[in-house]
Scaffold this motif. Sequence first.
Motif, PDB file in Angstrom:
ATOM      1  N   SER A 160      37.402  36.459  43.038  1.00 26.93           N
ATOM      2  CA  SER A 160      38.601  35.956  42.384  1.00 26.93           C
ATOM      3  C   SER A 160      39.121  36.937  41.341  1.00 26.93           C
ATOM      4  O   SER A 160      40.325  37.207  41.253  1.00 26.93           O
ATOM      5  CB  SER A 160      38.307  34.601  41.737  1.00 26.93           C
ATOM      6  N   ALA A 161      38.203  37.487  40.564  1.00 28.91           N
ATOM      7  CA  ALA A 161      38.606  38.468  39.548  1.00 28.91           C
ATOM      8  C   ALA A 161      39.164  39.725  40.193  1.00 28.91           C
ATOM      9  O   ALA A 161      40.180  40.281  39.740  1.00 28.91           O
ATOM     10  CB  ALA A 161      37.407  38.818  38.659  1.00 28.91           C
ATOM     11  N   LEU A 162      38.526  40.177  41.281  1.00 35.96           N
ATOM     12  CA  LEU A 162      39.006  41.360  41.990  1.00 35.96           C
ATOM     13  C   LEU A 162      40.389  41.118  42.577  1.00 35.96           C
ATOM     14  O   LEU A 162      41.261  41.993  42.522  1.00 35.96           O
ATOM     15  CB  LEU A 162      38.018  41.745  43.099  1.00 35.96           C
ATOM     16  N   THR A 163      40.625  39.941  43.105  1.00 32.76           N
ATOM     17  CA  THR A 163      41.938  39.598  43.640  1.00 32.76           C
ATOM     18  C   THR A 163      42.982  39.609  42.543  1.00 32.76           C
ATOM     19  O   THR A 163      44.105  40.092  42.739  1.00 32.76           O
ATOM     20  CB  THR A 163      41.880  38.211  44.311  1.00 32.76           C
ATOM     21  N   SER A 164      42.628  39.081  41.387  1.00 34.04           N
ATOM     22  CA  SER A 164      43.569  39.073  40.262  1.00 34.04           C
ATOM     23  C   SER A 164      43.902  40.495  39.822  1.00 34.04           C
ATOM     24  O   SER A 164      45.071  40.814  39.561  1.00 34.04           O
ATOM     25  CB  SER A 164      42.972  38.309  39.084  1.00 34.04           C
ATOM     26  N   VAL A 165      42.878  41.353  39.769  1.00 36.05           N
ATOM     27  CA  VAL A 165      43.116  42.746  39.375  1.00 36.05           C
ATOM     28  C   VAL A 165      44.001  43.442  40.411  1.00 36.05           C
ATOM     29  O   VAL A 165      44.946  44.165  40.066  1.00 36.05           O
ATOM     30  CB  VAL A 165      41.770  43.488  39.199  1.00 36.05           C
ATOM     31  N   PHE A 166      43.714  43.229  41.687  1.00 33.46           N
ATOM     32  CA  PHE A 166      44.506  43.842  42.754  1.00 33.46           C
ATOM     33  C   PHE A 166      45.960  43.370  42.682  1.00 33.46           C
ATOM     34  O   PHE A 166      46.890  44.172  42.806  1.00 33.46           O
ATOM     35  CB  PHE A 166      43.910  43.491  44.117  1.00 33.46           C
ATOM     36  N   ALA A 196      47.537  42.234  40.068  1.00 36.92           N
ATOM     37  CA  ALA A 196      48.179  42.738  38.858  1.00 36.92           C
ATOM     38  C   ALA A 196      48.540  44.217  38.983  1.00 36.92           C
ATOM     39  O   ALA A 196      49.608  44.635  38.526  1.00 36.92           O
ATOM     40  CB  ALA A 196      47.261  42.522  37.655  1.00 36.92           C
ATOM     41  N   THR A 197      47.669  45.011  39.605  1.00 34.62           N
ATOM     42  CA  THR A 197      47.925  46.457  39.649  1.00 34.62           C
ATOM     43  C   THR A 197      48.801  46.858  40.827  1.00 34.62           C
ATOM     44  O   THR A 197      49.704  47.676  40.674  1.00 34.62           O
ATOM     45  CB  THR A 197      46.594  47.235  39.731  1.00 34.62           C
ATOM     46  N   LEU A 198      48.548  46.296  41.988  1.00 34.54           N
ATOM     47  CA  LEU A 198      49.285  46.731  43.173  1.00 34.54           C
ATOM     48  C   LEU A 198      50.316  45.718  43.650  1.00 34.54           C
ATOM     49  O   LEU A 198      51.216  46.071  44.392  1.00 34.54           O
ATOM     50  CB  LEU A 198      48.309  47.028  44.317  1.00 34.54           C
ATOM     51  N   GLY A 199      50.172  44.497  43.248  1.00 38.52           N
ATOM     52  CA  GLY A 199      51.073  43.450  43.726  1.00 38.52           C
ATOM     53  C   GLY A 199      52.512  43.684  43.308  1.00 38.52           C
ATOM     54  O   GLY A 199      53.433  43.601  44.125  1.00 38.52           O
TER      55      GLY A 199
END
Length: 132
Positions: free
Chosen positions: A83-89, A91-94
């Motif tokens: 979940s944290a990795l998805t949030s980071v992804f 935020a940065t690439l979305g």
Amino acid sequence: MSAGQIAALIAAGAFVVLVVLLAIVLFKLGRTLDEATIAIRKAHENTDPLLIGANETITHVNTQLERVDGITANAQAVSGNVSALTSVFTATLGGPLVKTAALSYGLSKAIKARRKKAEAKAARPARKRGRK
């Protein structure tokens, strides 16, 4: 012998027969109670291994449940990390990906509109010539 004595003899004989029948019934009832006592004693002796086996099984199940608790905790930690990795992804690439997609969509729409406009201009003079 008088009639009273004969009646007393018959009554005494009937009483003896009754006592003998009751003795037989009481003897059979005593054997039945002895057999029931033996069956209860055997059942009591056989319950100890059964209860020991049940106790061992419960101990084994508790051990397995502790392992399952550990696995569940690890799965929960992995789920939180994903979940944290998805949030980071996101935020940065979305954001840039959404902007790039919107730009490409807008460019394709603009190119299609421009081609349509160019085709419409090219088709207008041909229509005018054909009408006159």
